[in-house]
Motif scaffolding. Structure first.
Motif, mmCIF file in Angstrom:
data_model
loop_
_atom_site.group_PDB
_atom_site.id
_atom_site.type_symbol
_atom_site.label_atom_id
_atom_site.label_comp_id
_atom_site.label_asym_id
_atom_site.label_seq_id
_atom_site.Cartn_x
_atom_site.Cartn_y
_atom_site.Cartn_z
ATOM 1 N N GLY A 89 -50.462 20.252 -144.919
ATOM 2 C CA GLY A 89 -51.474 19.853 -145.876
ATOM 3 C C GLY A 89 -52.573 19.000 -145.299
ATOM 4 O O GLY A 89 -53.347 18.389 -146.051
ATOM 5 N N TYR A 90 -52.690 18.903 -143.970
ATOM 6 C CA TYR A 90 -53.731 18.111 -143.333
ATOM 7 C C TYR A 90 -54.779 19.026 -142.723
ATOM 8 O O TYR A 90 -54.472 20.084 -142.204
ATOM 9 N N ASN A 91 -56.025 18.583 -142.763
ATOM 10 C CA ASN A 91 -57.109 19.307 -142.116
ATOM 11 C C ASN A 91 -57.697 18.367 -141.067
ATOM 12 O O ASN A 91 -58.381 17.405 -141.395
ATOM 13 N N LEU A 92 -57.412 18.619 -139.800
ATOM 14 C CA LEU A 92 -57.797 17.721 -138.720
ATOM 15 C C LEU A 92 -59.141 18.120 -138.122
ATOM 16 O O LEU A 92 -59.396 19.293 -137.885
ATOM 17 N N ASP A 93 -59.985 17.114 -137.862
ATOM 18 C CA ASP A 93 -61.202 17.389 -137.123
ATOM 19 C C ASP A 93 -60.910 17.242 -135.613
ATOM 20 O O ASP A 93 -59.781 16.974 -135.219
ATOM 21 N N LYS A 94 -61.935 17.435 -134.768
ATOM 22 C CA LYS A 94 -61.707 17.442 -133.321
ATOM 23 C C LYS A 94 -61.203 16.096 -132.811
ATOM 24 O O LYS A 94 -60.330 16.043 -131.947
ATOM 25 N N LYS A 95 -61.740 15.004 -133.339
ATOM 26 C CA LYS A 95 -61.319 13.674 -132.887
ATOM 27 C C LYS A 95 -59.847 13.423 -133.241
ATOM 28 O O LYS A 95 -59.075 12.935 -132.422
ATOM 29 N N GLN A 96 -59.465 13.769 -134.449
ATOM 30 C CA GLN A 96 -58.071 13.595 -134.865
ATOM 31 C C GLN A 96 -57.146 14.493 -134.055
ATOM 32 O O GLN A 96 -56.040 14.108 -133.716
ATOM 33 N N MET A 97 -57.628 15.711 -133.739
ATOM 34 C CA MET A 97 -56.823 16.645 -132.958
ATOM 35 C C MET A 97 -56.581 16.115 -131.552
ATOM 36 O O MET A 97 -55.469 16.197 -131.028
ATOM 37 N N GLN A 98 -57.616 15.551 -130.928
ATOM 38 C CA GLN A 98 -57.449 14.982 -129.591
ATOM 39 C C GLN A 98 -56.493 13.806 -129.614
ATOM 40 O O GLN A 98 -55.669 13.650 -128.708
ATOM 41 N N LYS A 99 -56.574 12.991 -130.645
ATOM 42 C CA LYS A 99 -55.669 11.852 -130.772
ATOM 43 C C LYS A 99 -54.222 12.326 -130.938
ATOM 44 O O LYS A 99 -53.302 11.773 -130.339
ATOM 45 N N MET A 100 -54.042 13.364 -131.727
ATOM 46 C CA MET A 100 -52.704 13.910 -131.942
ATOM 47 C C MET A 100 -52.135 14.500 -130.644
ATOM 48 O O MET A 100 -50.961 14.305 -130.332
ATOM 49 N N GLN A 101 -52.976 15.215 -129.888
ATOM 50 C CA GLN A 101 -52.520 15.773 -128.615
ATOM 51 C C GLN A 101 -52.144 14.656 -127.651
ATOM 52 O O GLN A 101 -51.144 14.753 -126.935
ATOM 53 N N GLN A 102 -52.917 13.581 -127.618
ATOM 54 C CA GLN A 102 -52.624 12.460 -126.729
ATOM 55 C C GLN A 102 -51.304 11.809 -127.121
ATOM 56 O O GLN A 102 -50.499 11.456 -126.259
ATOM 57 N N MET A 103 -51.077 11.662 -128.413
ATOM 58 C CA MET A 103 -49.820 11.067 -128.878
ATOM 59 C C MET A 103 -48.634 11.930 -128.471
ATOM 60 O O MET A 103 -47.596 11.423 -128.060
ATOM 61 N N MET A 104 -48.782 13.260 -128.573
ATOM 62 C CA MET A 104 -47.678 14.153 -128.224
ATOM 63 C C MET A 104 -47.449 14.182 -126.717
ATOM 64 O O MET A 104 -46.329 14.371 -126.265
ATOM 65 N N LYS A 105 -48.495 14.010 -125.916
ATOM 66 C CA LYS A 105 -48.310 13.966 -124.465
ATOM 67 C C LYS A 105 -47.552 12.729 -124.039
ATOM 68 O O LYS A 105 -46.803 12.752 -123.081
ATOM 69 N N ASN A 106 -47.747 11.637 -124.769
ATOM 70 C CA ASN A 106 -47.045 10.393 -124.455
ATOM 71 C C ASN A 106 -45.598 10.417 -124.925
ATOM 72 O O ASN A 106 -44.791 9.616 -124.476
ATOM 73 N N GLN A 107 -45.285 11.316 -125.837
ATOM 74 C CA GLN A 107 -43.938 11.413 -126.400
ATOM 75 C C GLN A 107 -42.992 12.108 -125.443
ATOM 76 O O GLN A 107 -43.334 13.105 -124.854
ATOM 77 N N LYS A 108 -41.813 11.578 -125.283
ATOM 78 C CA LYS A 108 -40.786 12.195 -124.454
ATOM 79 C C LYS A 108 -39.799 12.898 -125.395
ATOM 80 O O LYS A 108 -39.266 12.300 -126.300
ATOM 81 N N PHE A 109 -39.576 14.183 -125.164
ATOM 82 C CA PHE A 109 -38.665 14.962 -126.006
ATOM 83 C C PHE A 109 -37.309 15.056 -125.321
ATOM 84 O O PHE A 109 -36.945 16.042 -124.731
ATOM 85 N N ARG A 110 -36.581 13.981 -125.412
ATOM 86 C CA ARG A 110 -35.224 13.927 -124.848
ATOM 87 C C ARG A 110 -34.280 13.457 -125.930
ATOM 88 O O ARG A 110 -34.632 12.609 -126.743
ATOM 89 N N PRO A 111 -33.062 13.961 -125.921
ATOM 90 C CA PRO A 111 -32.114 13.539 -126.964
ATOM 91 C C PRO A 111 -31.626 12.131 -126.739
ATOM 92 O O PRO A 111 -31.677 11.586 -125.709
#
Length: 70
Positions: free
Chosen positions: A48-70
């Motif tokens: 239900g979110y509509n992201l603009d380019k700035k929000q999308m870049q911020k989201m990608q940066q947050m996911m790159k910093n996230q470690k997906f380990r159990p």
């Protein structure tokens, strides 16, 4: 008697194997989503979110910093 024991052991082993396969599949999907902005945009629209380019870049940066380990 042995059938019941074998069935319980097989059920426990199958449940554990299914859990670990599911976790590894989810981890791979999240890692793939990091590099594909179209998948992130689609996920945001489904939530239900509509992201603009700035929000999308911020989201990608947050996911790159996230470690997906159990």
């Amino acid at each position: 008697m042995w059938y019941a024991i074998t069935a319980v052991v097989a059920l426990i082993a199958g449940g554990a194997a299914g859990f670990f396969i599911g976790v590894s599949y989810l981890r791979k999907q999240l890692e793939k989503m990091q590099s594909d902005p179209a998948m992130l945009q689609q996920m945001a629209k489904q939530m239900g979110y509509n992201l603009d380019k700035k929000q999308m870049q911020k989201m990608q940066q947050m996911m790159k910093n996230q470690k997906f380990r159990p």
